[in-house]
Design a protein around this motif. Sequence first.
Motif, PDB file in Angstrom:
ATOM      1  N   LEU A 119      14.856  -5.627  97.114  1.00  0.00           N
ATOM      2  CA  LEU A 119      14.912  -6.440  95.904  1.00  0.00           C
ATOM      3  C   LEU A 119      13.702  -6.255  94.997  1.00  0.00           C
ATOM      4  CD1 LEU A 119      16.185  -9.799  97.488  1.00  0.00           C
ATOM      5  CD2 LEU A 119      17.521  -8.115  96.200  1.00  0.00           C
ATOM      6  N   ILE A 120      12.542  -5.937  95.585  1.00  0.00           N
ATOM      7  CA  ILE A 120      11.324  -5.854  94.786  1.00  0.00           C
ATOM      8  C   ILE A 120      10.335  -4.901  95.474  1.00  0.00           C
ATOM      9  CG2 ILE A 120      10.264  -7.860  95.936  1.00  0.00           C
ATOM     10  CD1 ILE A 120       9.108  -8.635  93.152  1.00  0.00           C
ATOM     11  N   PRO A 121       9.610  -4.083  94.696  1.00  0.00           N
ATOM     12  CA  PRO A 121       8.628  -3.173  95.302  1.00  0.00           C
ATOM     13  C   PRO A 121       7.479  -3.950  95.947  1.00  0.00           C
ATOM     14  CG  PRO A 121       9.161  -2.506  93.044  1.00  0.00           C
ATOM     15  CD  PRO A 121       9.753  -3.867  93.240  1.00  0.00           C
ATOM     16  N   ILE A 122       6.939  -3.380  97.019  1.00  0.00           N
ATOM     17  CA  ILE A 122       5.815  -3.978  97.740  1.00  0.00           C
ATOM     18  C   ILE A 122       4.722  -2.922  97.863  1.00  0.00           C
ATOM     19  CG2 ILE A 122       5.040  -4.974  99.937  1.00  0.00           C
ATOM     20  CD1 ILE A 122       7.958  -6.017 100.267  1.00  0.00           C
ATOM     21  N   GLY A 123       3.479  -3.312  97.548  1.00  0.00           N
ATOM     22  CA  GLY A 123       2.395  -2.350  97.497  1.00  0.00           C
ATOM     23  C   GLY A 123       1.750  -2.062  98.838  1.00  0.00           C
ATOM     24  N   GLN A 124       1.418  -3.090  99.607  1.00  0.00           N
ATOM     25  CA  GLN A 124       0.682  -2.918 100.849  1.00  0.00           C
ATOM     26  C   GLN A 124       1.104  -3.975 101.854  1.00  0.00           C
ATOM     27  OE1 GLN A 124      -3.598  -3.721 100.753  1.00  0.00           O
ATOM     28  NE2 GLN A 124      -4.000  -2.106 102.243  1.00  0.00           N
ATOM     29  N   TYR A 125       0.995  -3.623 103.142  1.00  0.00           N
ATOM     30  CA  TYR A 125       1.325  -4.539 104.226  1.00  0.00           C
ATOM     31  C   TYR A 125       0.080  -4.753 105.086  1.00  0.00           C
ATOM     32  CZ  TYR A 125       6.096  -3.333 102.895  1.00  0.00           C
ATOM     33  OH  TYR A 125       7.248  -3.141 102.191  1.00  0.00           O
ATOM     34  N   ILE A 126      -0.203  -6.013 105.395  1.00  0.00           N
ATOM     35  CA  ILE A 126      -1.377  -6.355 106.190  1.00  0.00           C
ATOM     36  C   ILE A 126      -0.930  -7.157 107.409  1.00  0.00           C
ATOM     37  CG2 ILE A 126      -3.497  -7.735 106.193  1.00  0.00           C
ATOM     38  CD1 ILE A 126      -3.977  -6.845 103.342  1.00  0.00           C
ATOM     39  N   ASP A 127      -1.557  -6.887 108.561  1.00  0.00           N
ATOM     40  CA  ASP A 127      -1.160  -7.545 109.804  1.00  0.00           C
ATOM     41  C   ASP A 127      -2.349  -7.594 110.758  1.00  0.00           C
ATOM     42  OD1 ASP A 127      -1.192  -5.043 111.502  1.00  0.00           O
ATOM     43  OD2 ASP A 127       0.346  -4.464 110.057  1.00  0.00           O
ATOM     44  N   HIS A 128      -2.125  -8.103 111.979  1.00  0.00           N
ATOM     45  CA  HIS A 128      -3.202  -8.260 112.959  1.00  0.00           C
ATOM     46  C   HIS A 128      -3.344  -7.082 113.901  1.00  0.00           C
ATOM     47  CE1 HIS A 128      -0.607  -8.910 116.459  1.00  0.00           C
ATOM     48  NE2 HIS A 128       0.082  -9.805 115.778  1.00  0.00           N
ATOM     49  N   GLN A 179       5.084   1.728 107.604  1.00  0.00           N
ATOM     50  CA  GLN A 179       4.612   3.099 107.676  1.00  0.00           C
ATOM     51  C   GLN A 179       3.203   3.268 107.117  1.00  0.00           C
ATOM     52  OE1 GLN A 179       7.630   5.878 106.353  1.00  0.00           O
ATOM     53  NE2 GLN A 179       9.224   4.861 107.534  1.00  0.00           N
ATOM     54  N   GLU A 180       3.034   4.162 106.142  1.00  0.00           N
ATOM     55  CA  GLU A 180       1.682   4.497 105.664  1.00  0.00           C
ATOM     56  C   GLU A 180       1.068   3.424 104.767  1.00  0.00           C
ATOM     57  OE1 GLU A 180       4.457   5.833 102.459  1.00  0.00           O
ATOM     58  OE2 GLU A 180       4.418   5.968 104.652  1.00  0.00           O
ATOM     59  N   LYS A 181       1.813   2.391 104.445  1.00  0.00           N
ATOM     60  CA  LYS A 181       1.287   1.320 103.593  1.00  0.00           C
ATOM     61  C   LYS A 181       0.650   0.188 104.400  1.00  0.00           C
ATOM     62  CE  LYS A 181       4.502   1.895  99.711  1.00  0.00           C
ATOM     63  NZ  LYS A 181       5.480   1.192  98.848  1.00  0.00           N
ATOM     64  N   ARG A 182       0.534   0.378 105.680  1.00  0.00           N
ATOM     65  CA  ARG A 182       0.107  -0.694 106.570  1.00  0.00           C
ATOM     66  C   ARG A 182      -1.404  -0.673 106.809  1.00  0.00           C
ATOM     67  NH1 ARG A 182       1.631  -0.932 113.003  1.00  0.00           N
ATOM     68  NH2 ARG A 182       0.524  -2.890 113.478  1.00  0.00           N
ATOM     69  N   ARG A 183      -2.011  -1.885 106.859  1.00  0.00           N
ATOM     70  CA  ARG A 183      -3.423  -2.040 107.209  1.00  0.00           C
ATOM     71  C   ARG A 183      -3.558  -3.230 108.145  1.00  0.00           C
ATOM     72  NH1 ARG A 183      -7.842  -5.120 103.507  1.00  0.00           N
ATOM     73  NH2 ARG A 183      -9.509  -5.204 105.054  1.00  0.00           N
ATOM     74  N   SER A 184      -4.290  -3.064 109.236  1.00  0.00           N
ATOM     75  CA  SER A 184      -4.546  -4.163 110.157  1.00  0.00           C
ATOM     76  C   SER A 184      -5.942  -4.719 109.917  1.00  0.00           C
ATOM     77  CB  SER A 184      -4.409  -3.687 111.610  1.00  0.00           C
ATOM     78  OG  SER A 184      -3.090  -3.244 111.864  1.00  0.00           O
ATOM     79  N   VAL A 185      -6.089  -6.052 110.103  1.00  0.00           N
ATOM     80  CA  VAL A 185      -7.357  -6.720 109.796  1.00  0.00           C
ATOM     81  C   VAL A 185      -7.881  -7.444 111.025  1.00  0.00           C
ATOM     82  CG1 VAL A 185      -6.887  -6.982 107.327  1.00  0.00           C
ATOM     83  CG2 VAL A 185      -6.132  -8.770 108.937  1.00  0.00           C
ATOM     84  N   LYS A 186      -9.156  -7.797 110.949  1.00  0.00           N
ATOM     85  CA  LYS A 186      -9.808  -8.574 111.999  1.00  0.00           C
ATOM     86  C   LYS A 186     -10.595  -9.698 111.342  1.00  0.00           C
ATOM     87  CE  LYS A 186     -13.844  -5.482 112.197  1.00  0.00           C
ATOM     88  NZ  LYS A 186     -13.471  -4.726 111.001  1.00  0.00           N
ATOM     89  N   PRO A 187     -11.020 -10.692 112.105  1.00  0.00           N
ATOM     90  CA  PRO A 187     -11.783 -11.804 111.517  1.00  0.00           C
ATOM     91  C   PRO A 187     -13.027 -11.308 110.784  1.00  0.00           C
ATOM     92  CG  PRO A 187     -11.073 -12.370 113.726  1.00  0.00           C
ATOM     93  CD  PRO A 187     -10.734 -10.925 113.546  1.00  0.00           C
ATOM     94  N   VAL A 229     -10.333 -13.272 106.164  1.00  0.00           N
ATOM     95  CA  VAL A 229      -9.593 -13.446 107.413  1.00  0.00           C
ATOM     96  C   VAL A 229     -10.457 -14.270 108.364  1.00  0.00           C
ATOM     97  CG1 VAL A 229      -8.539 -12.274 109.375  1.00  0.00           C
ATOM     98  CG2 VAL A 229      -8.383 -11.266 107.080  1.00  0.00           C
ATOM     99  N   VAL A 230      -9.959 -15.414 108.796  1.00  0.00           N
ATOM    100  CA  VAL A 230     -10.722 -16.288 109.702  1.00  0.00           C
ATOM    101  C   VAL A 230     -10.247 -16.180 111.138  1.00  0.00           C
ATOM    102  CG1 VAL A 230     -11.269 -17.882 107.817  1.00  0.00           C
ATOM    103  CG2 VAL A 230      -9.281 -18.335 109.276  1.00  0.00           C
ATOM    104  N   ALA A 231      -9.045 -15.677 111.340  1.00  0.00           N
ATOM    105  CA  ALA A 231      -8.508 -15.485 112.685  1.00  0.00           C
ATOM    106  C   ALA A 231      -7.538 -14.314 112.648  1.00  0.00           C
ATOM    107  CB  ALA A 231      -7.799 -16.736 113.186  1.00  0.00           C
ATOM    108  N   ALA A 232      -7.513 -13.529 113.722  1.00  0.00           N
ATOM    109  CA  ALA A 232      -6.562 -12.420 113.839  1.00  0.00           C
ATOM    110  C   ALA A 232      -6.724 -11.791 115.212  1.00  0.00           C
ATOM    111  CB  ALA A 232      -6.791 -11.359 112.755  1.00  0.00           C
ATOM    112  N   GLY A 233      -5.610 -11.363 115.782  1.00  0.00           N
ATOM    113  CA  GLY A 233      -5.667 -10.665 117.051  1.00  0.00           C
ATOM    114  C   GLY A 233      -6.237 -11.478 118.187  1.00  0.00           C
ATOM    115  N   VAL A 289      -2.694 -14.173 112.046  1.00  0.00           N
ATOM    116  CA  VAL A 289      -3.721 -13.989 111.021  1.00  0.00           C
ATOM    117  C   VAL A 289      -3.867 -15.297 110.263  1.00  0.00           C
ATOM    118  CG1 VAL A 289      -4.427 -12.728 108.952  1.00  0.00           C
ATOM    119  CG2 VAL A 289      -3.189 -11.537 110.776  1.00  0.00           C
ATOM    120  N   GLY A 290      -5.082 -15.818 110.215  1.00  0.00           N
ATOM    121  CA  GLY A 290      -5.392 -16.993 109.409  1.00  0.00           C
ATOM    122  C   GLY A 290      -6.321 -16.608 108.284  1.00  0.00           C
ATOM    123  N   ILE A 291      -6.150 -17.212 107.130  1.00  0.00           N
ATOM    124  CA  ILE A 291      -6.975 -16.852 105.973  1.00  0.00           C
ATOM    125  C   ILE A 291      -7.553 -18.087 105.303  1.00  0.00           C
ATOM    126  CG2 ILE A 291      -5.717 -14.718 105.478  1.00  0.00           C
ATOM    127  CD1 ILE A 291      -4.552 -16.504 102.991  1.00  0.00           C
TER     128      ILE A 291
END
Length: 340
Positions: A97-106, A129-137, A150-154, A191-193
């Motif tokens: 339905l709509i383009p998405i630029g980037q995906y963020i996860d834990h 796929q290649e648009k994915r980035r994982s984060v940490k606190p 990011v205050v919590a993750a993983g 993931v908490g922010i």
Amino acid sequence: MFCRTLAIVSLFTSAVTAASPNLDIYWIDAEGGASTLVVTPGGRSMLIDTANRTSDDRDAKRIFAAAQQAGLTKIDVVLTTHYHGDHVGAMEALQKLIPIGQYIDHGESIEFDRPRGIELYKNYVALTQEKRRSVKPGDSIPLKGVNITVVAAGGKVLSEPLKGGGASPADVCKDVQQKAPETDIENNESVGIMLTFGKFKFLALGDLPWNYEKALVCPRNLIGMVDVYQTTHHGLDRSGLPQLVWSVKPRVAVMNNGPRKGGPQSTFEILRKSPGLEDIWQGHLALGTPKEINTNEQMIANFEPTAECKGHLLKVSVAPDGKYTVTNSRNGFSKTYASR
């Protein structure tokens, strides 16, 4: 039977002729799922979770409708707090339905002992796929116009307090109670922010469980005080540790609950004991809780069970001076608050 009617809210649907100076946050009705849309003054956007997969793509359509109301032609960032179906289920339908630029996860899922967990995570990997980035606190999520930490993750939390945080008073942590460990262990990874816009602060912790919330405030309050708190885990009593709520001292709590998910009496009692809390706003009337325990009906977006729901939104609009107005699209009722 799921509600097929998208809320057409004249309040939010006027054409966008110029960039708004305000930060807007929309709580999309996913009936116990999770989907929160953040739109910055410059029109940049972040969607926190993509809610449920349904046969009629109800939640994807509701997210898209909110994006249109916000004047968006794309979603810059999708933040997936964790890989449960009520947080990631509508992603594939939304992409159409709509383009998405980037995906963020834990990072990787930890629920590989469950076939459904494996399926959800594999689908997520294939879709991002290649648009994915994982984060940490401690990481920042770039979104021009706001600061997001990011205050919590993983399964971990910040190592140092944010500005405004610090040591918790001794009596805050002395009576912390533990709950039985989560069986849905992906919740532990949520993931908490913390989002800041000038003086305004917004806290969202996904489905971070009660026992994991403790590390955010005991022995140190790593967060400080906030203005708006999105109740953790849809307002279920598996989260919402009293010491966390009472330490961050929100002025406004927004509960993204469903008709029969979230909103038990104990959650309302904890929120109402929080110092400085003015109001609770709800996505739904909690049908399993006495009506008088729920918040003022003017601040509830939806009253019906799923089959009759209209999918009304809650929205907060934050001005550059820190004043913010919460509006219920069901009835147009709004109330303005001042940031601390």
